[in-house]
Design an enzyme around this catalytic site. Structure first.
Site, PDB file in Angstrom:
ATOM      1  N   TRP A 102       0.905  -1.225  -0.093  1.00 51.55           N
ATOM      2  CA  TRP A 102       0.125   0.043  -0.023  1.00 51.55           C
ATOM      3  C   TRP A 102       0.866   1.256   0.019  1.00 51.55           C
ATOM      4  CZ3 TRP A 102      -4.721  -0.931  -1.191  1.00 51.55           C
ATOM      5  CH2 TRP A 102      -5.613   0.109  -1.350  1.00 51.55           C
ATOM      6  N   ASP A 108       0.009  11.116  -0.109  1.00 51.45           N
ATOM      7  CA  ASP A 108      -0.983  12.035   0.015  1.00 51.45           C
ATOM      8  C   ASP A 108      -2.432  11.390   0.155  1.00 51.45           C
ATOM      9  OD1 ASP A 108      -1.088  11.057  -2.734  1.00 51.45           O
ATOM     10  OD2 ASP A 108      -2.207  12.364  -3.114  1.00 51.45           O
ATOM     11  N   GLU A 159      -3.432   8.878  -1.659  1.00 49.60           N
ATOM     12  CA  GLU A 159      -2.501   7.392  -1.779  1.00 49.60           C
ATOM     13  C   GLU A 159      -1.528   7.246  -3.089  1.00 49.60           C
ATOM     14  OE1 GLU A 159      -5.724   4.703  -0.625  1.00 49.60           O
ATOM     15  OE2 GLU A 159      -4.801   4.905   1.168  1.00 49.60           O
ATOM     16  N   GLU A 160      -1.383   8.270  -3.813  1.00 49.51           N
ATOM     17  CA  GLU A 160      -0.656   8.174  -4.926  1.00 49.51           C
ATOM     18  C   GLU A 160       0.852   8.841  -4.981  1.00 49.51           C
ATOM     19  OE1 GLU A 160      -3.065  10.310  -7.532  1.00 49.51           O
ATOM     20  OE2 GLU A 160      -3.996   8.502  -8.193  1.00 49.51           O
ATOM     21  N   GLU A 208     -18.369   7.016  -4.906  1.00 53.41           N
ATOM     22  CA  GLU A 208     -17.273   7.775  -4.960  1.00 53.41           C
ATOM     23  C   GLU A 208     -17.215   8.977  -5.894  1.00 53.41           C
ATOM     24  OE1 GLU A 208     -12.658   6.752  -3.702  1.00 53.41           O
ATOM     25  OE2 GLU A 208     -13.346   5.969  -5.750  1.00 53.41           O
TER      26      GLU A 208
END
Ligand code: NAG
Ligand code: NAG
Ligand code: NAG
Ligand code: NAG
Ligand code: NAG
Ligand code: NAG
Length: 565
Positions: free
Chosen positions: A140, A196, A199-200, A416
């Site tokens: 992750w 961030d 999650e990138e 989302e």
């Protein structure tokens, strides 16, 4: 019409604008649905969260494409900030049990060892856990250092309310130790790279930095209030350091806030809008040092960010200028859309409170969208310019809500994202954070102001001070016989050991000859390689291979006893 313009921005030109419901009506019905949708995603008894432990917030019930049936510290903390605000503002007394469950669940998660570390080695920044409260061990984007900050902010809001009720023993004995773990984490690690919120990107993130600053400010105030003075100095010092660093995200020439220092894209990203709404403090007025929603910098940033859609969507088949929107082929997110409206509602409430609008050279382009001939200056609430601006900005803000409203399915469920040309809901269904974003936007639209966190009257230090992160003290002892005039030095794989330089190698003391010694502060929890060096008559001799290697402890000190090789 603004709404038409924005619809074209989002590639929705062909849709029937006239069917759009008004923002007022939408909030009226959707906030009830959103509240129910949000509560359905909280264990142990939420209707869509079976299997979630008590107090655990699932991100979404979606288990495939994407699988969001996990609990994220960030999402959960933002969701519970909504719940805690509703409870502490007296809107819904029934929520207290949920809040106590959340606290208990998060206190347990703090203790779970995970791939980011243990409680004392950085594990608090693990982004997500399984919904039974166990560690998620797959690969992750970790760590994500906004989690501890957001969690402490939510719990501090609750703590302050409890203190107002006279329940100081619960705050001091039960809540504070949990809050303190998160605040100490922030104070120690804020100056290290983070993934961030999308999650990138692994770099420094404006959102993360802004919420870390907020957490330490209100943490310091809470510590003072309950007499935990040992923490106050550290939190204040690091809050000042973070506030200084926060300023560096601003690009004066281009008039926007860099969302992430890494990532290779333009840096325009809704993380900056989210930062502004989640650090809103109406008592700070339109202060730009904390990028308040009505500050000239935050308004200019909003314009540049929104304009980036205008230029990108029509001509671009997939890649947008914002990292939020490159995700899932560049479709708008409900929560980013609501956030734009919310920043503007926050701004309007703050102007009402201040009694005027100030137009500066930084915010001029933003305001000229609504009043093309406006010039810099201060416009009192009684002026026609003030009325014109606030009315047009309200309409502009409502336009974003109306876009989301149009693409909200008839049952009110919020996924989302919505598909950028048809508006079909996309990606994870029933995203808890989408529901929370309706509730915060709706609250701002209705004129509710969350509690102040101490943003007013802050001054930025003249120069920024770094924080090296957690340190361990290491004493290097090496037994080495030397000839007269020969000395022993140390160099190794971290800056504190001069980064393998022989010229700058650290000199050891011969006070306990033939043991040579030096004590150095080095990064904690780190594998360090090093060698000793002899220097004699200008000649340099390194120890033979292999390199010496050891793992530094989480904190405290350690002594190494080597013999020259
Ligand atoms: C203080 O608050 C906690 C958490 O809700 C509660 O369990 C406790 O009973 C309260 N104590 C008093 C004295 O009200
Ligand atoms: C650490 O803080 C310094 C001083 O503000 C700043 O220049 C640097 O970019 C920061 N680094 C990270 C990773 O936060
Ligand atoms: C994130 O970036 C920092 C600084 O560049 C680097 O030290 C760290 O290894 C990176 N972490 C990951 C998981 O890529
Ligand atoms: C340490 O060495 C690495 C690799 O040579 C280099 O990239 C880095 O800039 C050096 N750091 C310092 C502070 O000299
Ligand atoms: C010791 O570390 C240095 C610097 O990283 C590296 O160049 C060298 O190959 C290492 N020596 C051995 C034997 O691994
Ligand atoms: C080195 O020697 C000191 C003093 O005898 C001792 O306390 C320490 O544990 C030793 N270090 C290691 C890594 O064995």
């Amino acid at each position: 019409m603004r709404i038409l313009c924005l619809a074209s921005v989002f590639g929705l030109v062909g849709s029937a604008i006239s069917q759009s419901t008004t923002a007022d009506a939408y909030f009226g019905t959707e906030s009830t649905i959103a509240k129910a949708g949000l509560l359905a995603n909280i264990g142990p008894s939420g209707a869509k969260s079976s299997g979630a432990k008590s107090g655990i917030v699932i991100a979404s019930p979606s288990t495939t494409n994407p699988n969001y049936l996990f609990t994220w510290v960030r999402d959960s903390s933002l969701v519970f900030k909504v719940i805690i605000d509703q409870f502490t503002l007296g809107q819904d007394p029934s929520l207290r049990g949920q809040i106590d469950n959340f606290f208990t669940a998060e206190a347990a998660l703090q203790q779970v060892s995970n791939p980011s570390g243990t409680i004392s080695t950085g594990g608090l920044a693990e982004p997500k856990y399984n919904i039974d409260g166990t560690a998620f061990t797959g690969p992750w984007g970790r760590p994500q250092r906004d989690g501890p900050a957001l969690r402490s902010t939510s719990l501090i809001t609750y703590a302050n309310w409890l203190l107002g009720q006279g329940n100081s023993s619960f705050v001091t004995n039960t809540l504070w130790p949990v809050i303190k773990l998160d605040l100490d984490y922030v104070a120690t690690y804020w100056n290290q790279s983070t993934f961030d919120l999308w999650e990138e990107i692994n770099s420094s993130s404006f959102f993360t930095t802004a919420v870390q600053h907020r957490a330490l400010r209100e943490g310091s105030a809470l510590a003072t209030r309950i007499g935990q003075s040992a923490s106050v100095g550290t939190y204040n010092t690091q809050a000042n350091n973070i506030l200084c660093f926060l300023q560096t995200f601003w690009n004066p020439a281009a008039g926007y806030i860099t969302a992430n220092t890494g990532g290779g894209r333009s840096g325009k990203d809704s993380n900056t809008i989210l930062a502004s709404i989640h650090t809103w403090d109406i008592q700070a007025g339109c202060d730009a040092t904390t990028f308040q929603p009505c500050s000239d910098k935050a308004l200019s940033n909003l314009k540049v960010y929104v304009d980036s859609f205008r230029s990108v969507y029509p001509i671009n088949s997939g890649v947008s200028a914002t990292s939020a929107d490159v995700y899932f082929n560049g479709n708008p997110w409900y929560l980013s859309t609501f956030a734009i409206a919310e920043q503007l509602y926050d701004a309007i409430l703050t102007w009402q409170s201040v009694g005027s609008i100030q137009v500066t050279s930084t915010s001029l382009a933003f305001f000229r969208q609504f009043a093309p001939s406006i010039s810099t200056g201060t416009y009192a609430a009684s002026s026609s310019q003030y009325s014109q601006l606030t009315s047009a900005i309200k309409t502009f803000a409502d336009g974003f809500v109306e876009i989301a409203a149009k693409y909200t399915p008839s049952n009110g469920g919020l996924a989302e994202q919505f598909e950028k040309s048809t508006g079909t809901p996309l990606s994870a269904a029933d995203l808890t954070w989408s529901y929370a974003s309706v509730l915060t936007a709706s609250a701002a639209h209705a004129g509710l102001t969350p509690a102040s966190w101490g943003a007013s009257g802050l001054t930025v230090p003249g120069s920024c001070v770094s924080n090296p992160g957690p340190q361990a003290s290491v004493t290097f002892n090496v037994q080495a016989t030397t000839q007269f005039g020969e000395n022993i030095f140390l160099s190794g794989s971290v800056d504190a050991l001069e980064n393998w330089s022989s010229d700058n190698a650290l000199p050891l003391s011969a006070a306990a000859y033939p043991v040579w010694s030096i004590t150095v502060n080095v990064p904690a929890n780190t594998n360090i390689q090093y060698k000793y060096i002899r220097k004699f008559n200008g000649g340099v001799t390194w120890e033979s291979d292999p390199n010496n290697s050891f793992n530094t402890p989480a904190s405290g000190s350690v002594t190494l006893n080597d013999s020259w090789r």
